[in-house]
Each structure stands twice: as structure tokens, then as C-alpha cells.
Design an enzyme around this catalytic site. Structure first.
Site, PDB file in Angstrom:
ATOM      1  N   ARG A 107      -6.690  10.363  -0.029  1.00 40.68           N
ATOM      2  CA  ARG A 107      -6.491  10.842  -1.412  1.00 40.68           C
ATOM      3  C   ARG A 107      -7.820  10.933  -2.148  1.00 40.68           C
ATOM      4  NH1 ARG A 107      -3.211   6.572  -3.420  1.00 40.68           N
ATOM      5  NH2 ARG A 107      -3.429   5.602  -1.382  1.00 40.68           N
TER       6      ARG A 107
ATOM      7  N   HIS B  65       0.868  -1.177   0.000  1.00 38.30           N
ATOM      8  CA  HIS B  65       0.000   0.000   0.000  1.00 38.30           C
ATOM      9  C   HIS B  65       0.907   1.230   0.000  1.00 38.30           C
ATOM     10  CE1 HIS B  65      -3.010   2.919   1.191  1.00 38.30           C
ATOM     11  NE2 HIS B  65      -3.955   1.993   1.073  1.00 38.30           N
TER      12      HIS B  65
END
Ligand code: FAD
Length: 631
Positions: A270, A250
Site C-alpha cells: 500500500r 494486520h
């Protein structure tokens, strides 16, 4: 033989995360006596940690979304290595599974007109993740547990016994699957963590739902249970693992302070507007848009920012590229000397959203950084870097029934392989658990209905399982924590985010030596809650799975999704046609990796893609098949 606790069930589900609970509910709904076994406390499965949401093409926020778009996004994310039938079933069934969860009491966040709200996530064309703030996994587990309790109450009303049809064995670790003389599943063997008491459950059907393998790496978002037990149990029982070379790093784990390094920073940061910057303040993701995604992502900051309010008229920000791309980009920036002071990059949401909005949308992240790093994310950027997060590889299963190649063995959730190909899109795991958890429970029930007799485990297999579990207590032995730490370092440094043949060969010889040492690890003390003893037993699994990862990664001479080779930087159509399949002997030796051809996609699915896009992934031979299909 010492006193062993003995039980009998129709179906034994190993694991009480989303996949295990959904499988158990299904098996019970189909009238099967079902045991749920989990090595942590009931309710403390990994699923609880899931933050962002469950991906399902319900079209609540953008009505243009549908299963075909979700299918296409999933295949693109997996770089076309996915088991396309699984990706199809997943995309078609995920909305029903989410609505079912709602009917069972899940309280999702809402849109203004009262529908289940859906948020943006990397690689998903439309807002698609059904969520509950950034605590979606917690709500999923709460709801599924509530459903288990509701079924138990129904059973009490009919049979006078809450546990007549579903019984939970919490804090029990399964160490071996038992088979009869003809090779069919006949039971499971393990121990109670609290008392050390041994446990045997006779059953014709086992559903593996044990999650991932992250604890083989030093920097990981995974917690202590993720030691690859289900992967190893399947392998030792004669089943096969596929795609083990594909591990998802990740892009955004915490990098500071060292004690919490690896803990996840959800992609929702994000999705909700957060941007990545290097030490020069540059929004660097614009420099890392790969050729295959060039037409789908914004090339200027202005366009990227407009996308948050007008998605139809603009392309997505490159911060929302699939995870493998973002993780590699961060890795490159840090290596080029443009990292943050603690060796990551900056993830900034503070300059993008009002403080109140950040606290409302990302409450866990706000709390996590305040508590663990003394950073207020409403006022300053976070420092983040890649962390080992998810394993795409797992037990090879039939897409429709979740059956493995061993009769009576089923697998669902992170322990199974195929669905996500070479890289999983965020949010596609929670929906995968529900879709294939249900299918595994139904598959196990149907298998039992077709049995003429119940398989019986031979006593010598039970005796061998007992001897294996007790062995570490009977020798003084080396400290298992040292072997574990060395394995974690080896995997992180030599089979990590960027791989080279020489380093992986080195890793394989290190793993071989560690396996020798693991034969001699021992634990002082008694069987009563003894974590050293537990680790001795978990080591077998982590070493076996690590060898599969390293062997498959060495064999695949290309870069694709979660597998990046420094010495083979390109993705090649020839390798897309090849799946790597791991097998092992019952004693865990002779780990073998073989190639298996990837089946061609069904004509009605392949024609959902444009020819131009497919030609970036498929061989000429496959393109000829495509041309025939569209004629
Ligand atoms: P788990 O939920 O991990 O359950 C595994 C179970 O198996 C546990 O009960 C464990 O005790 C048991 N077990 C293991 N070994 C044994 C054994 N030997 N004997 C008995 N029991 C055993 N995915 C998304 O789709 N969306 C997200 O927003 C998201 N966020 C995430 C955030 C974090 C921090 C992490 C770590 C992951 C996230 N993921 C997300 C991924 C997703 O949460 C996992 O892939 C998923 O929850 C795995 O579910 P599972 O049911 O397969 O296994």
C-alpha cells in the site's frame, strides 16, 4: 536429581531476534559475559520475517521529518495510550541506531543522492522506513549476527576463546526464571530441544527478548516460536504485564489457500501505491476515515493518487490509515457481503505500477504469491484479510533502563509493553528493537555493577523447574495439539478483532477448562527432539497469556487501537487515563487485572500537539493541565 548442564554468565539474553542481539551486543560491549539463548536456530528469529523497514526520522527523503513529528505520529497511532517516555526515547534515538547498523555493515536501499532510502508506511507523516527491498529484517539480523561474530573474533584475539564473552545456546527453550530467597533473578532453567538435555544458567541478570504471542490465534502472521514464553516467564517470576488487551490484527494477511492463511502481505504494497477494493470494485477506504483523522487523509481518489508524487500539496490515501482502522474496515466489508471469493478483499498493485517495478520493489511478495497461491501480483490483485500480527502488551518496564519490577529482570522488543500504546505503527517495531535492545543491555550491565553479591537460586527451585519440564513425559495424557487448536479457535472467535462482553466471558470459561485439560496433556516418546513434549510446555504459556488478554479485554469498556468492543464502540478520555496491569501467582493461578493511572505527559512533549487534537483524546482535567503548560 538428574544430570543438568550448568553454566554461569553475567547476563543471559533470552531471544536472538533484533532486540536480543542488540541487547547482547551492548552487554558484551560493556564488558559482561553474555549468553544468548534462543529456541529456534540462531538466525531464524521472527525479526528475519520483517519486510517493510525500520522507522527512523532521518529526514533523508523529506527533510521536514524530525523526532518530534515521529513522536507525534507514534502517540497518535497508539491513541495516546503509549508510555510517552518510551515514545520520546524511540523517536530521538532510532536514527542513531539505524546509522549504527549501517556502520556495522547493513546494506540499505539508497536514494538517488546516496542516502539511506526511506519509504512511506501507514500512520507515518513522512517517508520514514529505512529498508532493504521487502527483506529488511533479514538484513538487520544478518548485520547484528555479523557484529556478534566480530566481537567474538576480538575476544579470541585477546582470550584465545571465541566464546569468552558471548556464547550462543541455539535450540534451547527456557521454561523458568530462577530467583534467590530475596526475590532477585538468580538464573534461568530450560532444555535443549534436540537432545532434551536439561540446562541451568546461573546469572544475576536476564533480558527477555522472546517476541510475541500470535500462536494463541488460528489466523496469524507469526511462526511457531511465538507462544508468549517471555510474557509468561515474566508473569510467573512476579513481574507485571500491561496493555494486554491490545493485539494488532494486520489488515493484510493472505486468505488463500487455507494452508497459508494469515501469512503477511507487507504494508509496503500500500505504501508503494497498492489500493484496496471490494467485490464491487469500489476503493472503500474513503468510507472509513475516522473523525480524529479527517483532516489528514484524502477524501477523493484523485487527491489520494496525487499524493504519491506530491506529498506536500495533498493528503495521504486512506489505505495508509493506521492498521487498526484498515483491519476494521476490511472486516466490515467482508461482513457486509462485499468480500472477495475467498473471504477477504482485493489488494491491487498490478494496475498501479509496471510489472518490472513491482518485481523490483516487492520481490518477496511476488515470490510468496507465485509460490504459495499461484497468483502473479503483477497481473492480478491479491486477496487479503486481517491476521493476528503483533501484541502491543507486554512486560511493564522502566523506559530508560528496560528494567521490570523484579530485580535483575529486563525486557525489550515485542515482549515488552508500553511503547506502542493501543496500536503500533508499522516500522516502529524494528526501530524499537534497536533502541530498547541497546537500553536493556546497558540496563543489565549497570544493574550488575551495582550488585554487592550475586544471587543464588535455591536447589528446591531448580528441582521444581526440573519436575515441571519432565512431567508431560511421565504421563500418557491428552494430545497437546488438540488443546492448542481449541485455544486458538477460542481466541480467534471470541477475543478477536471485534469483541463483546458475553463472548469474552465465554472465552474465559473455555480457557479455564483448557487449563485444567492442559494439566493432563502428555507426550509419548523420549526427550530427543520431541515436538509434542515441547508443545505441552508451551501450552502453559499460551494459556496464561490468553487469560491475561481476555481478562484485560473484558475490563476495558471502550474501543481503542487494537481493542474494538462491539458493545462499547467509542473511545473515551476516561479510559485513556487507565492502564490495565496483569499479575499472577508463581504457579500461574490467580491471574489478576488491576487499573493503574496513566502518568501525565511532560509539558514540553504535550505542547508539541495542537489543543484541538488533544481535546479529542484527553479528559477535561488533563486539558486544564495542558492549558497551564502552554501559558
Ligand atoms: P523475535 O525476533 O521474534 O525473536 C524472539 C526470539 O526469542 C527468537 O530467537 C526465539 O527463538 C526466542 N525465544 C522465544 N521464546 C523462547 C524461550 N522460551 N526460550 C528461548 N528462546 C526463546 N516490524 C517492523 O517494524 N517493520 C516491519 O517491516 C515488520 N514486518 C513484519 C513482518 C512479519 C511477517 C512479521 C511476523 C512481523 C513484522 N514486524 C515488522 C514485526 C517485527 O518483526 C517483530 O515485532 C520483531 O521482529 C520482534 O522482534 P523481537 O526481537 O522482539 O523478537
Amino acid at each position: 536429581m538428574m544430570d543438568i548442564e550448568r553454566h554461569e554468565f553475567d547476563v543471559v539474553v533470552i531471544g536472538a531476534g533484533g532486540a536480543g542481539l542488540r541487547a547482547a551486543i551492548e552487554a558484551r560491549q560493556q564488558g559482561k559475559k553474555t549468553a544468548i539463548v534462543c529456541k529456534s536456530l540462531f538466525g531464524k528469529a521472527h525479526t528475519v520475517m520483517a519486510e517493510g523497514g525500520a522507522a527512523a526520522a532521518m529526514g533523508n527523503v523529506n527533510p521536514a521529518d524530525n523526532w518530534q513529528v515521529h513522536f507525534r505520529d507514534t502517540m497518535r497511532g497508539g491513541k495516546f495510550l503509549n508510555n510517552w517516555r518510551m515514545a520520546e526515547l524511540h523517536a530521538k534515538e532510532a536514527p542513531d541506531r539505524v546509522w549504527e547498523l549501517e556502520a556495522w555493515g547493513a546494506l540499505f536501499d539508497r536514494t538517488k543522492d546516496g542516502k539511506i532510502s526511506q519509504r512511506n508506511f501507514g500512520g507515518h507523516e513522512y517517508p520514514r522506513l529505512a529498508h532493504v527491498g521487502d527483506r529488511t529484517g533479514l538484513e538487520m539480523i544478518r548485520t547484528l549476527q555479523q557484529r556478534v561474530v566480530a566481537l567474538q573474533q576480538e575476544d579470541y584475539a585477546v582470550h584465545g576463546d571465541y566464546e569468552a564473552y558471548i556464547k550462543v545456546f541455539a535450540e534451547c527453550t527456557i521454561t523458568r526464571l530462577l530467583k534467590d530467597d530475596e526475590g532477585a533473578i538468580a538464573g534461568a532453567f530450560g532444555y535443549r530441544r534436540e537432545t532434551g538435555r536439561l540446562l541451568r544458567i546461573d546469572t544475576p541478570a536476564v533480558v527477555l527478548a522472546t517476541g510475541g504471542i500470535g500462536k494463541s490465534y488460528v489466523v496469524t502472521s507469526n511462526s511457531w516460536e511465538y507462544t508468549g514464553d517471555g510474557h509468561a516467564l515474566a508473569l510467573l517470576a512476579g513481574a507485571k504485564l500491561i496493555n494486554m488487551e491490545f493485539i494488532q490484527f494486520h489488515p493484510t494477511g493472505m486468505v488463500w489457500p487455507p494452508s497459508v492463511r494469515g501469512i503477511l502481505v507487507t504494508e509496503s504494497v500500500r505504501g508503494d501505491g497498492g489500493v484496496l477494493r471490494n467485490s464491487e470494485g469500489k476503493r472503500f477506504m474513503f468510507d472509513y476515515i475516522p473523525e480524529v483523522f479527517k483532516d489528514k487523509y484524502a477524501t477523493t481518489e484523485e487527491e489520494a493518487d496525487r499524493w504519491y508524487t506530491d506529498q506536500a500539496g495533498n493528503r495521504r490515501p486512506p489505505e495508509l490509515l493506521p492498521r487498526d482502522e484498515v483491519a476494521r474496515a476490511i472486516n466490515s466489508e467482508v461482513k457486509a457481503g462485499r468480500g472477495s471469493p475467498q473471504g477477504g478483499v482485493f489488494l491491487d498493485v498490478s494496475s498501479r505500477l509496471p510489472a518490472e517495478e513491482i518485481r523490483r520493489r516487492l520481490p518477496s511478495m511476488h515470490h510468496q504469491f507465485k509460490e504459495l497461491a499461484d497468483v502473479d501480483i503483477t497481473a492480478e490483485p491479491m486477496q487479503v484479510g486481517p491476521t493476528c500480527h503483533y501484541v502491543m502488551g507486554g512486560v511493564e518496564v522502566d523506559a530508560d533502563t528496560a528494567a521490570a519490577s523484579v530485580p535483575g529482570l529486563f525486557a525489550a522488543g515485542e515482549v515488552s509493553g508500553g511503547m506502542h500504546g493501543s496500536n503500533r505503527l508499522g516500522g516502529n517495531s524494528l526501530s524499537d528493537l534497536l533502541v530498547f535492545g541497546r537500553r536493556a543491555g546497558a540496563g543489565a550491565a549497570a544493574y550488575i555493577d551495582g550488585l554487592e553479591r550475586r544471587p543464588v537460586a535455591p536447589e528446591d527451585a531448580v528441582a521444581a523447574a526440573q519436575a515441571e519440564v519432565l512431567a508431560p513425559l511421565e504421563r500418557p495424557g491428552e494430545n497437546p495439539y488438540e488443546v492448542h487448536h481449541e485455544l486458538q479457535r477460542t481466541m480467534n472467535e471470541l477475543v478477536g478483532i471485534i469483541r463483546k462482553a458475553g463472548e469474552m466471558t465465554e472465552a474465559l470459561s473455555a480457557v479455564e477448562k483448557l487449563r485444567e485439560r492442559a494439566k493432563g496433556v502428555g507426550a509419548a516418546g523420549s526427550r530427543i527432539y520431541n515436538p509434542g513434549w515441547h508443545l505441552c510446555l508451551d501450552l502453559r504459556n499460551m494459556l496464561l497469556v490468553s487469560e491475561c488478554v481476555a481478562r484485560a479485554a473484558l475490563a476495558r469498556q471502550e474501543s481503542r487501537g487494537g481493542h474494538t468492543r462491539d458493545d462499547y464502540p467509542d473511545m473515551t478520555p476516561e479510559w485513556r487515563r487507565r492502564l490495565l496491569v496483569c499479575s499472577a501467582a508463581p504457579d500461574g493461578t490467580a491471574v489478576n487485572v488491576q487499573e493503574q493511572p496513566q502518568p501525565s505527559m511532560r509539558a514540553d512533549l504535550i505542547t508539541l500537539f495542537e489543543r484541538g487534537e488533544l481535546s479529542k483524546y484527553l479528559t477535561d482535567e488533563e486539558m486544564a493541565e495542558y492549558d497551564l503548560a502552554v501559558k
